[in-house]
Design an enzyme around this catalytic site. Structure first.
Site, mmCIF file in Angstrom:
data_model
loop_
_atom_site.group_PDB
_atom_site.id
_atom_site.type_symbol
_atom_site.label_atom_id
_atom_site.label_comp_id
_atom_site.label_asym_id
_atom_site.label_seq_id
_atom_site.Cartn_x
_atom_site.Cartn_y
_atom_site.Cartn_z
ATOM 1 N N HIS A 13 23.225 29.643 31.358
ATOM 2 C CA HIS A 13 22.012 29.345 30.603
ATOM 3 C C HIS A 13 21.226 28.220 31.265
ATOM 4 C CE1 HIS A 13 19.907 27.198 27.287
ATOM 5 N NE2 HIS A 13 19.535 28.419 26.991
ATOM 6 N N CYS B 158 15.564 42.200 39.566
ATOM 7 C CA CYS B 158 15.145 41.089 38.707
ATOM 8 C C CYS B 158 16.291 40.128 38.396
ATOM 9 C CB CYS B 158 14.510 41.604 37.418
ATOM 10 S SG CYS B 158 15.678 42.443 36.353
HETATM 11 C C1 PEP Z 1 20.704 40.700 35.224
HETATM 12 O O1 PEP Z 1 21.751 41.009 34.653
HETATM 13 O O2 PEP Z 1 20.597 40.632 36.463
HETATM 14 C C2 PEP Z 1 19.501 40.394 34.440
HETATM 15 C C3 PEP Z 1 18.345 40.160 35.024
HETATM 16 O O3 PEP Z 1 19.633 40.292 33.091
HETATM 17 P P1 PEP Z 1 20.274 39.004 32.352
HETATM 18 O O4 PEP Z 1 20.476 37.946 33.374
HETATM 19 O O5 PEP Z 1 19.330 38.648 31.285
HETATM 20 O O6 PEP Z 1 21.572 39.584 31.830
#
Ligand code: PEP
Ligand code: MG
Length: 586
Positions: free
Chosen positions: A162, A540
């Site tokens: 986080h 992403c």
């Molecule tokens: C990921 O898992 O790479 C992602 C972008 O989603 P999060 O980090 O919110 O799980």
């Protein structure tokens, strides 16, 4: 020298000139003069800081010594990054001793007084006292303190914890997983290697290296450099792969646009429940989570919908004419239910609920492994009304903006997918709600429906998934977690040991694992495009901002990478360098 031995001096200058012309670079030259005779001993390309590299590259371009492509290759992504953040003065840093090391989660430098909670950080900041928030790990309740602090230091957590995600999103200096730190909240002290530091004592952080100092180290201000703009123009001239940003509010979106982002690759709706102005929507979300029957859940969602619509609308408006990929809710639900007895008492009172009933409900929701539990698309399949509310909020925001003359380019993606059936299930809801909203507003609009690929299974059945999904966004954080079987939040100490013992080359959450996660990415793109030749693919996860992975993503066929706003220029540079190296530049 010019005065004492003018002819030798001229000879040296001439040789220097020949060498520079030959190497097309600034050189570090060693020479000696013996009895009036000049001997050249050695020369090599000289080291330089980010600012110097930028200045020299553009000077050499203007002097005709190097061409534009070479200018783009002259700055390393790390040197460009240096230009974008205030940093510790390297010369001064050498005079101080590193007292602890952690993971470099948010680059740049920070100097401030130790504060141990959000409230103290805000109080210090209100008195214009720079402070470093030191926590075991952070959770959504710490967000305001994280915002107010100059830097963040946590004892636990990895590169996708986080604290790391939030800090990077704000371009804030942050070190996580600094396990030498022991915090004593009663004594309001921290200790490192047996030495104790009080709240109010000074720390300096080098967030680019993960180093902590117990004294004030001098900072250098990264001032606006006009050469930067000239350089970035050249970068974009050669770049092929797109660069988007991970942003979920209008300020961050605007910031990212200023840094050159071409769209939003990941809008995490959960972030509207953190920090400033989140009290009301958070209360509604909690009502939704704690509802134990359909009726009360639907009632809570109806109250939440306008907040979601406004959150989406604000950012879609800033992104006018640029794509915004909205990720359906993927909340770690446990993070949003009150954890402490005091907070539970407060929430029970607010909801007019018996404390024991509330505790029982929280207990019922407990999952042994929440990362593998009720997350992502599963939430929308178990509770379709949650997806329905989000579609309605997003489509309404889109319809309203269109009516106001804007050009919203909405893309919606489903997280944590494992097969095509999940997507069909969610798409059916989308179709129904879209027709309802178009009817209500009397206006038609388009959007794209896609999915995240973040579970190995999804990459393997990508051909089937692409029958429904119009685009893929690779969530490499979860894909790394699921491929290695390493928990994103807990695995730090094990990873450190593994790296020390050379069992793995590097922390895969930090350094993209080309060998296996990369193989899954390649398979996903390849199989997806067998079904849908023009399938748009992006990444992403945090690796989208990792310049060392850009070349891999580019050659794998990725259309874009998406990263936090402050990483955008670095990602643009890495993408341009990847294109030049592959001989594929524009
Ligand atoms: C990921 O898992 O790479 C992602 C972008 O989603 P999060 O980090 O919110 O799980
Ligand atoms: Mg994910």
């Amino acid at each position: 020298m010019q005065e004492l031995m003018p002819s030798t001096y001229k000879e040296l200058c001439d040789i220097r000139h020949i060498l520079e012309q030959n190497y097309h670079d600034m050189l570090d030259i060693e020479f000696t003069i013996q009895e009036g005779k000049l001997f050249m001993l050695q020369c090599r390309v000289g080291k330089r800081t980010g600012v110097a590299a930028l200045t020299m590259a553009l000077d050499m371009l203007h002097e005709g010594l190097i061409d534009e492509k070479e200018v783009v290759m002259r700055l390393t992504p790390a040197q460009l990054d240096e230009l974008l953040h205030p940093i510790l003065d390297a010369a001064d840093e050498k005079k101080h001793q590193v007292i602890a090391k952690g993971l470099p989660a948010g680059p740049g430098g920070a100097v401030g007084k130790i504060v141990l909670d959000s409230e103290t950080s805000k109080a210090y900041t209100a008195q214009h006292i720079k402070n470093i928030l030191v926590r075991e790990e952070t959770n959504p309740e710490d967000v305001e303190g994280m915002r107010s602090a100059t830097g963040i230091l946590t004892a636990r957590g990895g590169m996708t914890s986080h604290a790391a995600l939030v800090a990077r999103g704000w371009g804030k200096c942050c070190i996580v997983g600094c396990d030498a730190i022991k915090i004593d909240m009663n004594a309001r002290t921290i200790s490192i290697d047996g030495k104790t530091y009080k709240e109010g004592d000074t720390l300096s952080l080098n967030g680019s290296k993960g180093w902590v100092y117990a004294e004030e180290v001098k900072m250098i201000d990264a001032t606006e450099n006009p050469l930067f703009q000239e350089f970035m123009k050249l970068v974009d001239k050669f770049r092929v792969m797109g660069v988007r940003t991970n942003a979920d509010n209008p300020e961050d979106a605007q910031n990212a646009i200023n840094f050159g982002a071409e769209g939003i690759g990941l809008f995490r709706i959960e972030h509207m429940f953190y920090g400033k102005n989140s009290e009301k929507p958070l209360e509604k979300l909690r009502n939704m989570i704690l509802a134990d029957n359909l009726e009360s859940r639907v009632a809570a969602l109806a109250e939440l919908e306008p907040y979601m619509k406004e959150a989406a609308k604000g950012t879609l408006k800033v992104m006018d004419g640029k794509p915004l990929t909205f990720r359906l809710m993927d909340p770690p639900l446990h993070e949003f239910v009150p954890q402490t007895e005091e907070k539970q008492r407060e929430v029970a009172k607010e909801r007019g609920m018996d404390l024991n009933d509330l505790k029982k409900r929280i207990e019922d929701m407990h999952e042994v492994n929440p990362m593998m539990g009720l997350r992502g698309v599963r939430l929308g399949i178990i509770y379709p009304e949650i997806t329905e509310t989000q579609f309605r909020a997003l489509f309404s925001a889109t319809a309203e903006l269109k009516k106001e003359g804007f050009n919203p380019m909405l893309e919606i993606m489903v997280p944590l997918t494992i097969n095509a059936a999940e997507l069909h299930h969610q798409k059916n809801i989308a179709n129904r709600i879209k027709a309802e909203v178009e009817n209500k507003y009397g206006i038609q609009f388009d959007y794209k429906f896609g999915t995240m690929i973040e579970i190995p299974r999804a990459a393997l059945v990508a051909d089937q998934i692409a029958e429904v999904a119009e685009f893929f966004s690779f969530g490499t954080n979860d894909l790394t977690q699921m491929t290695f079987g390493f928990s994103r939040d807990d695995v730090n100490a094990i990873v450190h040991k593994y790296v020390d013992e050379k069992i793995i080359p590097a922390d895969p959450f930090n350094n993209f694992d080309r060998e296996c996660v990369g193989e899954l990415v390649k398979i996903g793109i390849e199989r997806g495009r067998k079904t849908r030749a023009n399938l748009k693919c992006g990444v992403c996860g945090e690796h989208g901002g990792d310049p060392t992975a850009a070349e891999f993503f580019f050659t794998a066929g990725m259309n874009y990478v998406s990263c936090s706003p402050f990483r955008v220029p670095v990602a643009r540079l890495a993408a341009a360098q990847a294109a030049i190296k592959a001989g594929a530049s524009k």
